[in-house]
Scaffold this motif. Structure first.
Motif, short mmCIF file in Angstrom:
data_model
loop_
_atom_site.label_atom_id
_atom_site.label_comp_id
_atom_site.label_asym_id
_atom_site.label_seq_id
_atom_site.Cartn_x
_atom_site.Cartn_y
_atom_site.Cartn_z
N VAL A 1 33.32 -17.98 20.79
CA VAL A 1 33.07 -17.65 19.38
C VAL A 1 31.95 -18.52 18.81
O VAL A 1 31.17 -18.07 17.97
CB VAL A 1 34.36 -17.83 18.55
CG1 VAL A 1 34.11 -17.51 17.08
CG2 VAL A 1 35.47 -16.94 19.10
N ALA B 1 31.83 -12.42 22.53
CA ALA B 1 32.62 -12.79 21.35
C ALA B 1 31.87 -13.73 20.40
O ALA B 1 32.37 -14.04 19.32
CB ALA B 1 33.92 -13.45 21.78
N SER C 1 41.19 -8.79 14.81
CA SER C 1 40.37 -8.28 15.92
C SER C 1 40.00 -9.41 16.87
O SER C 1 39.95 -9.23 18.09
CB SER C 1 39.11 -7.59 15.39
OG SER C 1 38.29 -8.51 14.67
N LEU C 2 39.78 -10.60 16.32
CA LEU C 2 39.46 -11.75 17.17
C LEU C 2 40.66 -12.12 18.04
O LEU C 2 40.51 -12.40 19.24
CB LEU C 2 39.05 -12.94 16.29
CG LEU C 2 38.47 -14.16 17.00
CD1 LEU C 2 37.22 -13.80 17.79
CD2 LEU C 2 38.16 -15.26 15.99
N SER D 1 40.95 -9.73 20.88
CA SER D 1 39.91 -9.94 21.89
C SER D 1 40.24 -11.10 22.82
O SER D 1 39.74 -11.16 23.94
CB SER D 1 38.55 -10.18 21.22
OG SER D 1 38.49 -11.47 20.62
N ALA E 1 35.80 -7.40 20.59
CA ALA E 1 34.83 -8.22 19.85
C ALA E 1 33.88 -7.36 19.03
O ALA E 1 33.29 -7.84 18.06
CB ALA E 1 34.04 -9.09 20.83
N THR F 1 35.28 -7.32 15.63
CA THR F 1 35.06 -8.62 14.99
C THR F 1 33.63 -8.70 14.47
O THR F 1 33.39 -9.17 13.34
CB THR F 1 35.30 -9.76 16.00
OG1 THR F 1 36.55 -9.57 16.65
CG2 THR F 1 35.30 -11.11 15.30
N SER F 2 32.67 -8.23 15.27
CA SER F 2 31.27 -8.25 14.85
C SER F 2 31.03 -7.39 13.63
O SER F 2 30.26 -7.77 12.73
CB SER F 2 30.38 -7.77 16.01
OG SER F 2 30.48 -8.63 17.12
#
Length: 556
Positions: A277, A307, A340-341, A344, A379, A382-383
């Motif tokens: 991350v 990620a 979401s993180l 992942s 990921a 997340t993005s």
């Protein structure tokens, strides 16, 4: 006059944004392909050849009236159900005219270069709708379209880089929740997007459905004022999925027919590392030897280490979360990013590659379909959440922070375009480039080519030959389809580095009705001495052929 000029500029902003993102993508990835146009491919390793082959296959099958969903050109004579391979019909079909005109490599390259630009553009449209401001939307678009996830998947996974429809799903749902669309308006719009996504990537379609379910649950928890509207969303959403299945009916039918209950890729091996991350991999410019020393321990491979968000983005997210903690909508967005993180991270929390903590996804990974989902690929959601948060934060600020922090967030995601990872130049021999195969191999004859399967470039050679010959091999999935995976020689050549003896190759040739054996001169496996066991040997255009050109095939 000034007001009219500003309005005109605002209306033309999407077109200029798309052009700008496309130029960025070309500058990052495309310019290095120019010295070898039509020969070099965007990506690394053998994976790009899967998609070059697929572009060629769909164009060939449609042009010749063959069933495009089942191919007997590879894994011959058994063939393969392409609904369970990453054959990207959603890209190959629209690009078929370009494939016919320029060849499959050039067509694949154009598509691969456009995918980050399209993803950035649709994220720009979502952010512009939410913020009404140009600069924050441009930043948000870039942070999604050129995210670490997309850059990593651009190494040769266009099916997973085809994420440009995800922001449109969010846009349509938000418009419905705000009362701008009726249930019918939501249903048909969403059906078109979801149906197209199925043709692009069945895995992304599945993870999108899961992500949408989790997002709606989070919205119900964090946005109590919208609960009535969210409940009314369920009917149109079900209708949209029903219509989407109709739009993708042929693909869905073949996917169900060839359903595979076993895992093709083990999810536990493809989890995001906690440090990823904040620590970039070597495919991003903002790295160093020290950081690379950390990232090389991350699970999976370069394409599945996406990620990374970057410290500037994390600062903005934290700032946004703290300053807006009393507001429901920001808390909802932060919750979506965190959820979401967490997904992942997959089956276990990894820190610099070390297994530190069991995670609940271990239970989901045992279920059918879920066992073929790679957790690290979440990921992408997340993005998208991070990109929207940065855009909203930027639109709410004035002064230097509004420019500097978003610019730093963009800079943190610039790819290391000088690295060789973004370009591959496979071997090509005169036997194929000069069409010598036409005088040596009868049309549609089944051959076996060494190096075998994913260890060689036979898929590319077949695609560029216009499927002149069939092959008792292929590389479309990590595990060859049955009954190929059950064959003793296939297991040996796929999973070990042992050399195959002449008796083993002859036995395989009989089982798969192989007419001729080909081996590159440079690799020498099988060697010329072994090749003589299959009949008269001929060396032609960099390839050893046995039985030689003009001689009867092995099975005669």
């Amino acid at each position: 006059m000034g007001l009219q000029s500003r309005a005109c500029g605002f209306l033309h902003a999407p077109a200029f944004a798309l052009l700008g993102y496309a130029l960025l993508s070309f500058g990052f990835f495309g310019i290095h392909l120019l010295p070898h146009p039509g020969r070099a491919m965007l990506g690394s390793g053998r994976d790009p050849e899967i998609f070059v082959w697929s572009f060629a296959w769909w164009q060939h099958a449609l042009a010749t009236g063959q069933n495009p969903f089942v191919s007997h050109a590879v894994y011959a004579p058994d063939g393969i159900n392409l609904a369970w391979a990453t054959s990207v019909p959603g890209l190959a079909i629209p690009f078929a005219p370009l494939t016919w005109l320029l060849g499959p490599v050039a067509s694949y390259n154009v598509a691969a270069l456009l995918l980050p630009a399209f993803a950035a553009w649709t994220a720009f449209m979502l952010c512009r709708y939410l913020t009404g401001a140009l600069w924050p939307s441009l930043v948000g678009g870039y942070l999604f379209g050129f995210s670490a996830y997309v850059v990593a998947q651009s190494l040769g996974h266009p099916h997973m880089a085809s994420v440009f429809l995800l922001p449109l799903v969010a846009l349509v749902v938000v418009r419905y929740v705000r009362g701008e669309l009726t249930g019918r308006g939501l249903a048909w719009r969403l059906a078109l997007v979801l149906g197209c996504q199925l043709w692009l990537s069945t895995e992304l379609s599945f993870t999108l459905a899961f992500a949408l379910l989790i997002t709606l649950a989070a919205a119900f928890a964090f946005l109590p004022a919208l609960r009535a509207r969210l409940r009314s969303l369920l009917g149109p959403l079900a209708a949209a999925y029903g219509l989407a299945l109709v739009l993708a009916a042929p693909l869905v039918a073949y996917a169900l027919t060839g359903f595979r209950s076993e895992s093709i890729n083990e999810p536990a091996r493809f989890s995001a590392d906690l440090l990823n991350v904040v620590v970039p991999t070597h495919v991003l410019a903002l790295t160093s030897s020290g950081l690379t020393g950390i990232s090389r321990h991350f699970p999976a491979n370069d394409a599945e280490q996406g990620a990374y968000l970057g410290l500037p983005t994390l600062v903005v997210v934290a700032w946004f979360a703290v300053r807006s903690r009393a507001s429901a909508a920001p808390r909802f967005l932060v919750a979506v990013l965190v959820l979401s993180l967490l997904v992942s991270f997959g089956t276990a929390l990894h820190v610099e590659g070390r297994h530190e903590l069991w995670l609940p996804w271990s239970l989901a990974a045992r279920l059918p379909v879920f066992d073929n989902v790679l957790p690290v690929r979440f990921a992408v959601y997340t993005s998208l959440a991070a990109a929207v948060i940065v855009a909203l934060w930027t639109a709410s600020k004035t002064g230097w922070a509004r420019i500097v922090l978003p610019a730093l967030a963009v800079a943190a995601l610039v790819p290391a375009v000088w690295r060789p990872d973004f370009r591959s130049l496979p071997q090509r021999w005169p036997f194929f480039t000069q069409a010598l195969y036409k005088v040596c191999i009868p049309r549609n004859e089944n051959v076996v080519i060494f190096p075998y399967g994913f260890r060689g470039d036979a898929m590319l050679w077949q695609a560029e030959s216009g499927f002149w010959f069939r092959m008792a091999e292929g590389y479309l999935t990590p595990k060859p389809p049955q009954p190929f995976i059950d064959d003793r020689l296939v297991q040996k050549l796929t999973y070990t580095y042992e050399l195959a003896g002449p008796a083993q190759i002859l036995g395989f040739a009989r089982r798969k009705h192989v007419g001729r054996v080909l081996s590159t001169v440079i690799d020498q496996h099988p060697s010329g001495l072994v090749m003589h066991r299959f009949g008269p040997l001929q060396v032609l255009g960099g390839m050893m052929v046995a039985p030689a050109c003009g001689y009867p095939p092995l099975r005669s």
